[in-house]
Design a protein around this motif. Structure first.
Motif, PDB file in Angstrom:
ATOM      1  N   ALA A 103      -2.214  -6.306  -4.462  1.00  0.00           N
ATOM      2  CA  ALA A 103      -0.972  -5.719  -3.966  1.00  0.00           C
ATOM      3  C   ALA A 103      -1.196  -4.281  -3.514  1.00  0.00           C
ATOM      4  CB  ALA A 103       0.106  -5.769  -5.051  1.00  0.00           C
ATOM      5  N   SER A 104      -1.965  -3.521  -4.284  1.00  0.00           N
ATOM      6  CA  SER A 104      -2.206  -2.120  -3.929  1.00  0.00           C
ATOM      7  C   SER A 104      -3.008  -1.999  -2.646  1.00  0.00           C
ATOM      8  CB  SER A 104      -2.932  -1.403  -5.073  1.00  0.00           C
ATOM      9  OG  SER A 104      -4.275  -1.848  -5.207  1.00  0.00           O
ATOM     10  N   LYS A 105      -3.985  -2.877  -2.460  1.00  0.00           N
ATOM     11  CA  LYS A 105      -4.843  -2.799  -1.282  1.00  0.00           C
ATOM     12  C   LYS A 105      -4.144  -3.344  -0.038  1.00  0.00           C
ATOM     13  CE  LYS A 105      -8.484  -0.845  -3.078  1.00  0.00           C
ATOM     14  NZ  LYS A 105      -8.910   0.497  -2.634  1.00  0.00           N
ATOM     15  N   ALA A 106      -3.304  -4.368  -0.212  1.00  0.00           N
ATOM     16  CA  ALA A 106      -2.544  -4.891   0.923  1.00  0.00           C
ATOM     17  C   ALA A 106      -1.558  -3.855   1.439  1.00  0.00           C
ATOM     18  CB  ALA A 106      -1.806  -6.165   0.519  1.00  0.00           C
ATOM     19  N   ALA A 107      -0.962  -3.107   0.536  1.00  0.00           N
ATOM     20  CA  ALA A 107       0.052  -2.123   0.911  1.00  0.00           C
ATOM     21  C   ALA A 107      -0.524  -0.982   1.741  1.00  0.00           C
ATOM     22  CB  ALA A 107       0.730  -1.567  -0.335  1.00  0.00           C
ATOM     23  N   LEU A 108      -1.829  -0.754   1.661  1.00  0.00           N
ATOM     24  CA  LEU A 108      -2.440   0.304   2.464  1.00  0.00           C
ATOM     25  C   LEU A 108      -2.302   0.020   3.958  1.00  0.00           C
ATOM     26  CD1 LEU A 108      -5.714   1.011   0.436  1.00  0.00           C
ATOM     27  CD2 LEU A 108      -3.640   2.408   0.515  1.00  0.00           C
ATOM     28  N   VAL A 109      -2.200  -1.262   4.312  1.00  0.00           N
ATOM     29  CA  VAL A 109      -2.022  -1.614   5.724  1.00  0.00           C
ATOM     30  C   VAL A 109      -0.680  -1.093   6.226  1.00  0.00           C
ATOM     31  CG1 VAL A 109      -1.878  -3.495   7.387  1.00  0.00           C
ATOM     32  CG2 VAL A 109      -3.483  -3.655   5.457  1.00  0.00           C
ATOM     33  N   GLY A 110       0.369  -1.326   5.467  1.00  0.00           N
ATOM     34  CA  GLY A 110       1.681  -0.813   5.846  1.00  0.00           C
ATOM     35  C   GLY A 110       1.718   0.700   5.874  1.00  0.00           C
ATOM     36  N   LEU A 111       1.004   1.326   4.944  1.00  0.00           N
ATOM     37  CA  LEU A 111       0.940   2.785   4.909  1.00  0.00           C
ATOM     38  C   LEU A 111       0.287   3.319   6.175  1.00  0.00           C
ATOM     39  CD1 LEU A 111       1.267   5.490   3.406  1.00  0.00           C
ATOM     40  CD2 LEU A 111      -0.905   5.011   2.241  1.00  0.00           C
ATOM     41  N   ALA A 112      -0.864   2.762   6.542  1.00  0.00           N
ATOM     42  CA  ALA A 112      -1.580   3.227   7.731  1.00  0.00           C
ATOM     43  C   ALA A 112      -0.761   3.015   8.994  1.00  0.00           C
ATOM     44  CB  ALA A 112      -2.927   2.525   7.849  1.00  0.00           C
ATOM     45  N   ARG A 113      -0.091   1.881   9.094  1.00  0.00           N
ATOM     46  CA  ARG A 113       0.661   1.586  10.313  1.00  0.00           C
ATOM     47  C   ARG A 113       1.915   2.440  10.417  1.00  0.00           C
ATOM     48  NH1 ARG A 113      -0.773  -4.959  10.517  1.00  0.00           N
ATOM     49  NH2 ARG A 113      -2.866  -4.555  11.381  1.00  0.00           N
TER      50      ARG A 113
END
Length: 246
Positions: free
Chosen positions: A154-164
């Motif tokens: 969950a923490s690593k997947a959320a980095l995608v939303g953060l970057a975008r």
């Protein structure tokens, strides 16, 4: 004259901060930048920085510690951070039914909120300079999933939303934000895996091997360089085909 909205590359010798750069993938990334002639500072929570690298103490779960680390790093570098590599991360693996709130929260606080804290602090100097590169180190697990790692995934997947979201918010200021998603990497941790587990993992990787940390570092350096000025909000897997981009 350069269009002010065009993401421009940092100076030939960039000011780079790598969080968690004292071991593993983070260390390989830091050394790759340093070997290329960039000015590099790493963050570490304890001990001393690796030989040949400059370091500052930082706990990414504490905003005051992050701010102090950036301030110290900027003093060492003599300028604001131009390239941030948010690599610091932890795992607390266990099955969903056994995972406590504390184990879930601790991993998200370091891996996700820690990256947010660092990106927020780095953005101050980047906005003023109208240039900057933010590179978040995720994992194939964040895209592919893994039993016993609901918190980590969950923490690593959320980095995608953060970057975008950073891309949409700050792209017009010449700042790019991208995600690198490594798969299984040859580190001290994977070297200690039982042989039967290594064999099972390798069977699922089309390339038939684990990656070298330097291969991840090469992708990170590319995203920080002049040829990646028009790449932002992207997720680049370095996993030998394990996740097939998902």
């Amino acid at each position: 004259m350069t269009n002010p909205s065009t993401p421009s590359a940092p100076a030939p010798s960039a000011a780079v901060l790598v969080t968690g750069g004292n071991r593993g993938i983070g260390l390989a990334i830091a050394r790759a930048f340093a070997d290329a002639g960039d000015d590099v500072v790493i963050t570490h929570r304890s001990g001393e920085p690796p030989e040949g690298l400059r370091g500052v103490r930082c706990d990414v779960t504490d905003s005051a510690s992050v701010d102090a680390a950036f301030t110290e790093a900027e003093q060492i570098l003599g300028r604001p951070v131009e390239v941030l590599v948010a690599n610091a991360g932890i795992t607390k693996d266990t099955l969903l039914m056994r995972m406590t709130d504390e184990e879930f929260d601790a991993v998200l606080d370091t891996n996700l909120t820690g990256a947010f804290r660092c990106a927020r602090r780095a953005s101050k100097g980047m906005i003023r300079a109208r240039a900057g590169r933010i590179i978040l180190i995720s994992s194939v697990v964040g895209l592919y999933g893994s039993p016993g790692q609901t918190n980590y995934a969950a923490s690593k997947a959320a980095l995608v939303g953060l970057a975008r979201s950073i891309t949409r918010e700050l792209g017009g200021r010449g700042i790019t934000a991208n995600v690198v998603a490594p798969g299984f990497i040859e580190t001290e941790m994977t070297e200690q895996l039982p042989q039967d587990r290594r064999t099972a993992y390798l069977a699922g990787i089309p390339s038939g091997r684990f990656a070298r940390p330097e291969e991840v570092a090469g992708v990170v350096r590319f995203l920080a360089g002049p040829d990646a000025g028009y790449i932002s909000g992207a997720v680049i897997p370095v996993d030998g085909g394990l996740g097939m981009g998902h």
